[in-house]
Design an enzyme around this catalytic site. Structure first.
Site, PDB file in Angstrom:
ATOM      1  N   HIS A  94       0.820  -1.205   0.000  1.00  0.00           N
ATOM      2  CA  HIS A  94       0.000   0.000   0.000  1.00  0.00           C
ATOM      3  C   HIS A  94       0.857   1.260   0.000  1.00  0.00           C
ATOM      4  O   HIS A  94       0.576   2.225  -0.707  1.00  0.00           O
ATOM      5  CB  HIS A  94      -0.940   0.002   1.218  1.00  0.00           C
ATOM      6  CG  HIS A  94      -1.905   1.129   1.241  1.00  0.00           C
ATOM      7  ND1 HIS A  94      -1.563   2.389   1.699  1.00  0.00           N
ATOM      8  CD2 HIS A  94      -3.207   1.202   0.860  1.00  0.00           C
ATOM      9  CE1 HIS A  94      -2.616   3.189   1.606  1.00  0.00           C
ATOM     10  NE2 HIS A  94      -3.628   2.492   1.098  1.00  0.00           N
ATOM     11  N   CYS A  95       1.907   1.268   0.791  1.00  0.00           N
ATOM     12  CA  CYS A  95       2.889   2.364   0.865  1.00  0.00           C
ATOM     13  C   CYS A  95       2.386   3.627   1.558  1.00  0.00           C
ATOM     14  O   CYS A  95       3.131   4.614   1.627  1.00  0.00           O
ATOM     15  CB  CYS A  95       3.422   2.746  -0.522  1.00  0.00           C
ATOM     16  SG  CYS A  95       4.445   1.489  -1.287  1.00  0.00           S
ATOM     17  N   ASP A  96       1.179   3.631   2.089  1.00  0.00           N
ATOM     18  CA  ASP A  96       0.688   4.849   2.739  1.00  0.00           C
ATOM     19  C   ASP A  96      -0.332   4.507   3.829  1.00  0.00           C
ATOM     20  O   ASP A  96      -1.396   5.124   3.910  1.00  0.00           O
ATOM     21  CB  ASP A  96       0.075   5.783   1.694  1.00  0.00           C
ATOM     22  CG  ASP A  96      -0.054   7.221   2.196  1.00  0.00           C
ATOM     23  OD1 ASP A  96       0.654   7.578   3.157  1.00  0.00           O
ATOM     24  OD2 ASP A  96      -0.857   7.979   1.625  1.00  0.00           O
ATOM     25  N   ILE A  97       0.011   3.538   4.668  1.00  0.00           N
ATOM     26  CA  ILE A  97      -0.863   3.175   5.779  1.00  0.00           C
ATOM     27  C   ILE A  97      -0.741   4.242   6.862  1.00  0.00           C
ATOM     28  O   ILE A  97       0.338   4.499   7.384  1.00  0.00           O
ATOM     29  CB  ILE A  97      -0.491   1.786   6.362  1.00  0.00           C
ATOM     30  CG1 ILE A  97      -0.650   0.695   5.307  1.00  0.00           C
ATOM     31  CG2 ILE A  97      -1.327   1.488   7.611  1.00  0.00           C
ATOM     32  CD1 ILE A  97      -2.072   0.449   4.861  1.00  0.00           C
ATOM     33  N   ASN A 122      -6.107   6.940   6.128  1.00  0.00           N
ATOM     34  CA  ASN A 122      -6.456   5.939   5.111  1.00  0.00           C
ATOM     35  C   ASN A 122      -7.083   4.687   5.699  1.00  0.00           C
ATOM     36  O   ASN A 122      -7.182   3.665   5.030  1.00  0.00           O
ATOM     37  CB  ASN A 122      -5.212   5.569   4.291  1.00  0.00           C
ATOM     38  CG  ASN A 122      -4.758   6.714   3.408  1.00  0.00           C
ATOM     39  OD1 ASN A 122      -5.551   7.571   3.040  1.00  0.00           O
ATOM     40  ND2 ASN A 122      -3.478   6.739   3.077  1.00  0.00           N
TER      41      ASN A 122
END
Length: 198
Positions: free
Chosen positions: A25-28, A32
């Site tokens: 995901h790279c953006d937890i 989000n």
């Protein structure tokens, strides 16, 4: 099982699903993580949103060029070239768990440089004023996730077997007032914290 354990379990199951499908995901981060609450508030459903930074890393050749939220970013993503893997998502989940338990960020400081240094050096602690009510098993889980050594960092499945997940916390109440500063700083209106009011 307390609601926080339920939500963290769902997050780990979701991250494991992404891992099995070679997606990072790279953006937890809290922004989000949405929680759907039905009429039966004891059965919240956590959903991860905003896959705009996600990386499909089946070929192991990854590109990662997004605006990141440093306090949730794994250290290996701050190097050049960044090392994108599902281990980065579990690190971010560990930072989220730290905040959900205490109301404060493990790495955030007054400047980008200081925050970056804290992340790169795994420089965090458990201040008594925020963690006096938190069990040792929860702290152990966080430490096993927020480790610089990627091979020893817990996987989502390993996290599900932690003693904190299995611990009976049905009588534990989270004081949601601890999130006030964090919510204001991030300008959040809809977020995971709303589900912790019961």
């Amino acid at each position: 099982m307390a609601i926080l354990q339920v939500l963290f379990t769902q997050l780990m199951n979701t991250l494991n699903f992404l891992k099995e499908n070679s997606i990072t995901h790279c953006d937890i981060k809290p922004e989000n993580l949405m929680v759907e609450i039905s009429e039966n508030e004891n059965n919240p459903l956590l959903k991860i949103v905003d896959f705009g930074s996600a990386d499909c890393n089946k070929d192991k050749h990854c590109s990662y060029s997004v605006t990141i939220d440093l306090e949730f970013t794994a250290p290996e993503l701050l190097h050049f070239p960044p090392q994108v893997s599902n281990a980065a998502d579990i690190w971010s989940a560990g930072a989220v768990l730290y905040i959900l338990l205490s109301g404060v960020s493990p790495f955030l400081d007054e400047s980008v440089e200081e925050t970056t240094a804290h992340v790169l050096n795994q420089d965090f602690s458990f201040p008594e004023e925020y963690f006096s009510h938190i069990t040792e098993s929860a702290k152990e889980l966080i430490c096993s996730i927020l480790t610089l050594d990627i091979p020893t960092r817990l996987t989502p499945l390993e996290s599900l077997h932690s003693s904190w997940i299995k611990q009976d916390m049905s009588n534990v109440t989270i004081q949601t007032a601890i999130f006030k500063h964090f919510i204001q700083r991030h300008g959040l209106t809809q977020h995971i914290f709303l589900s912790l009011n019961n």
